[in-house]
Design an enzyme around this catalytic site. Structure first.
Site, mmCIF file in Angstrom:
data_model
loop_
_atom_site.group_PDB
_atom_site.id
_atom_site.type_symbol
_atom_site.label_atom_id
_atom_site.label_comp_id
_atom_site.label_asym_id
_atom_site.label_seq_id
_atom_site.Cartn_x
_atom_site.Cartn_y
_atom_site.Cartn_z
ATOM 1 N N ASP A 8 0.859 -1.172 0.000
ATOM 2 C CA ASP A 8 0.000 0.000 0.000
ATOM 3 C C ASP A 8 0.900 1.229 0.000
ATOM 4 O O ASP A 8 2.122 1.125 -0.162
ATOM 5 C CB ASP A 8 -0.989 -0.034 1.176
ATOM 6 C CG ASP A 8 -0.362 0.235 2.536
ATOM 7 O OD1 ASP A 8 0.875 0.419 2.633
ATOM 8 O OD2 ASP A 8 -1.115 0.265 3.527
ATOM 9 N N HIS A 9 0.298 2.393 0.190
ATOM 10 C CA HIS A 9 1.048 3.655 0.166
ATOM 11 C C HIS A 9 2.096 3.734 1.283
ATOM 12 O O HIS A 9 3.128 4.360 1.113
ATOM 13 C CB HIS A 9 0.083 4.837 0.259
ATOM 14 C CG HIS A 9 -0.811 4.767 1.466
ATOM 15 N ND1 HIS A 9 -1.900 3.914 1.534
ATOM 16 C CD2 HIS A 9 -0.760 5.414 2.654
ATOM 17 C CE1 HIS A 9 -2.479 4.057 2.714
ATOM 18 N NE2 HIS A 9 -1.809 4.958 3.408
ATOM 19 N N ILE A 69 1.916 -4.988 9.842
ATOM 20 C CA ILE A 69 0.981 -5.741 10.688
ATOM 21 C C ILE A 69 -0.350 -5.980 9.974
ATOM 22 O O ILE A 69 -0.792 -7.120 9.831
ATOM 23 C CB ILE A 69 0.760 -5.028 12.035
ATOM 24 C CG1 ILE A 69 2.070 -4.934 12.810
ATOM 25 C CG2 ILE A 69 -0.309 -5.759 12.858
ATOM 26 C CD1 ILE A 69 2.020 -4.009 14.019
ATOM 27 N N HIS A 98 11.972 -22.493 10.000
ATOM 28 C CA HIS A 98 11.121 -23.218 10.952
ATOM 29 C C HIS A 98 9.643 -23.212 10.588
ATOM 30 O O HIS A 98 8.946 -24.179 10.892
ATOM 31 C CB HIS A 98 11.279 -22.639 12.363
ATOM 32 C CG HIS A 98 12.595 -22.938 12.975
ATOM 33 N ND1 HIS A 98 12.858 -22.685 14.297
ATOM 34 C CD2 HIS A 98 13.738 -23.463 12.472
ATOM 35 C CE1 HIS A 98 14.104 -23.050 14.574
ATOM 36 N NE2 HIS A 98 14.654 -23.508 13.474
ATOM 37 N N ARG A 132 10.772 -31.933 12.521
ATOM 38 C CA ARG A 132 9.825 -31.587 13.593
ATOM 39 C C ARG A 132 9.024 -30.334 13.250
ATOM 40 O O ARG A 132 7.894 -30.169 13.710
ATOM 41 C CB ARG A 132 10.547 -31.429 14.921
ATOM 42 C CG ARG A 132 11.421 -30.197 15.037
ATOM 43 C CD ARG A 132 12.135 -30.138 16.401
ATOM 44 N NE ARG A 132 12.755 -28.867 16.634
ATOM 45 C CZ ARG A 132 13.988 -28.541 16.257
ATOM 46 N NH1 ARG A 132 14.735 -29.404 15.602
ATOM 47 N NH2 ARG A 132 14.479 -27.346 16.519
ATOM 48 N N HIS A 133 9.608 -29.474 12.427
ATOM 49 C CA HIS A 133 8.898 -28.249 12.046
ATOM 50 C C HIS A 133 7.722 -28.573 11.123
ATOM 51 O O HIS A 133 6.681 -27.918 11.201
ATOM 52 C CB HIS A 133 9.862 -27.267 11.381
ATOM 53 C CG HIS A 133 11.030 -26.941 12.250
ATOM 54 N ND1 HIS A 133 10.909 -26.241 13.430
ATOM 55 C CD2 HIS A 133 12.337 -27.263 12.131
ATOM 56 C CE1 HIS A 133 12.103 -26.124 14.000
ATOM 57 N NE2 HIS A 133 12.979 -26.743 13.231
#
Length: 149
Positions: A8-9, A69, A98, A132-133
């Site tokens: 975005d901007h 975010i 991972h 395991r991951h």
């Protein structure tokens, strides 16, 4: 490898550095926008990149908004997407090694273009460890496929 990118901007300030990081590794990129600093809505670009990865039109994705975010939250609403919000090189490495993250999200108001370049280089250069991951990722997929969504 093809990398879908979208911003975005608030994230556009990182775009050139991200493109350079991708092309310096010899990979192709698909630019899903935005192309200007005019105000736009980050979920639109998260959707474009997430769908490119879902549909296997891109191998991985890089998203950018002001903080990284909001755009990561939007991308993670799509089935099969594991988008990691990155603020340092260690996180870039670990989300690939991972978590087998198929998209990363960066913040144009949080990270500099120089940092973004390093994050993308590390992310794209790190292989998934498996073992395991993978078992943990299988549990995430089970949650995603459960009736308790």
């Amino acid at each position: 490898m093809k990398i879908a990118l979208g911003c975005d901007h608030g994230g556009i300030v990182l775009k050139e550095a991200v493109i350079n990081a991708i092309t310096d590794l010899g990979y192709e990129y698909i630019d899903c926008g935005t192309m200007t600093s005019d105000s736009v809505d980050y979920p639109d670009f998260a959707t474009k990149v997430a769908k490119m990865v879902q549909d296997k039109k891109a191998d991985k994705g890089v998203l950018m908004c002001g903080t990284g975010i909001g755009i990561s939250i939007a991308a993670n609403k799509y089935k099969g997407i594991r988008c990691a919000h990155i603020t340092d090189v260690f996180q870039a490495e670990m989300c690939a090694e991972h978590n087998n993250a198929n998209i990363i999200a960066l913040g144009g108001r949080v990270s500099s273009p120089e940092e973004a370049y390093l994050f993308v280089q590390k992310y794209l250069s790190t292989q998934f460890a498996g073992g395991r991951h993978q078992l943990r990722l299988d549990k995430i997929t089970n949650i995603e496929n459960s009736q308790f969504k």
